[in-house]
Design an enzyme around this catalytic site. Structure first.
Site, PDB file in Angstrom:
ATOM      1  N   LYS A 198     -41.633  74.126  26.489  1.00  0.00           N
ATOM      2  CA  LYS A 198     -40.397  74.753  26.033  1.00  0.00           C
ATOM      3  C   LYS A 198     -39.770  73.830  24.999  1.00  0.00           C
ATOM      4  CE  LYS A 198     -36.221  77.065  27.713  1.00  0.00           C
ATOM      5  NZ  LYS A 198     -35.643  77.777  28.857  1.00  0.00           N
TER       6      LYS A 198
ATOM      7  N   ASN B 148     -38.065  92.654  35.655  1.00  0.00           N
ATOM      8  CA  ASN B 148     -37.606  91.811  36.752  1.00  0.00           C
ATOM      9  C   ASN B 148     -36.427  92.469  37.478  1.00  0.00           C
ATOM     10  OD1 ASN B 148     -37.533  89.480  38.355  1.00  0.00           O
ATOM     11  ND2 ASN B 148     -36.040  88.489  37.023  1.00  0.00           N
TER      12      ASN B 148
END
Length: 234
Positions: A43, A181
């Site tokens: 990241k 999700n």
């Protein structure tokens, strides 16, 4: 570690903040690692954490039980829980495009499948000056990775998801599919999935219920989302 000859990469991003992108990324890597695949995480920048272990990167490493060294997980970490461009300004630290690219390519030399997690939604500034604008989309394009979009199942997700996909595609970024999700299975949420598929022309790859500890996707289908990484400096 042995240098990987043909590393593959994938970028996981969300339709916005708090859609569960880090949670889904952790489950994604966990499933692949448990299936015996050589996986890594990266990241570019994290905001709102005091150290790596308390950051999104640390969470993913713990859940997926990665053996990767902490310092390879991300390039920049900021205390303040704001957009990376604002956090970097407040802490007088430049998020350097070259550093991000270099650190990513260092990771991929040692792992077969590298998954990169985004920060917030695709229109997320990383570093901004009067003359420079470094955006999350620039990271995706620099690394030449395909993407998966994480969305919620809630009301409003059709708009945010389809707009995110259209924006990515308008920038020449490949989208492999969507993971929904916070899915509870009610009729509205299922209709949201159907409409997202119809309007985007892309598949909903998985529906993940609150608290689940594993994805349902077939491992081979997951691996097919990755593409070869082309390192211009190799």
């Amino acid at each position: 570690m042995t240098r990987i000859q043909s590393p593959k990469g994938l970028y996981i991003l969300g339709t916005g903040t708090d859609v569960g992108k880090t949670y889904i990324t952790a489950l994604w890597l966990k499933r692949l690692r448990e299936a015996g695949h050589d996986v890594a995480y990266y990241k570019a920048a994290v905001s709102g954490a005091l150290n790596i272990s308390e950051s999104d990167a640390g969470y993913v490493k713990q859940v997926a039980e990665l053996s990767q060294e902490d310092e390879t997980l991300l390039s920049y970490i900021f205390d303040e829980a704001v957009s990376p461009h604002l956090a970097s300004r407040h802490e007088n630290q430049c998020i350097d495009r070259t550093v991000v690219n270099t650190n990513f390519y260092k990771v991929v030399t040692d792992y077969e499948y590298t998954t990169v997690e985004g920060s917030g939604g695709i229109i997320c500034p990383l570093y901004v000056t009067d003359t420079e604008l470094y955006m999350l989309e620039d990271v995706v394009k620099d690394l030449q990775l395909p993407t998966i979009v994480v969305a919620t199942a809630a009301l409003g997700t059709i708009n945010s998801t389809v707009l995110t996909i259209h924006y990515l595609q308008s920038k020449g970024i490949t989208v492999k599919g969507i993971i929904v999700n916070q899915y509870t299975g009610n009729s509205m949420e299922e209709d949201n999935c159907v409409m997202i598929e119809r309007l985007s022309g892309l598949p909903v790859l998985d529906r993940v219920r609150p608290g689940e500890t594993s994805l349902h996707m077939d491992v081979e289908a997951m691996l097919n989302c990755y593409e070869d990484i082309i390192n211009p400096h190799a």
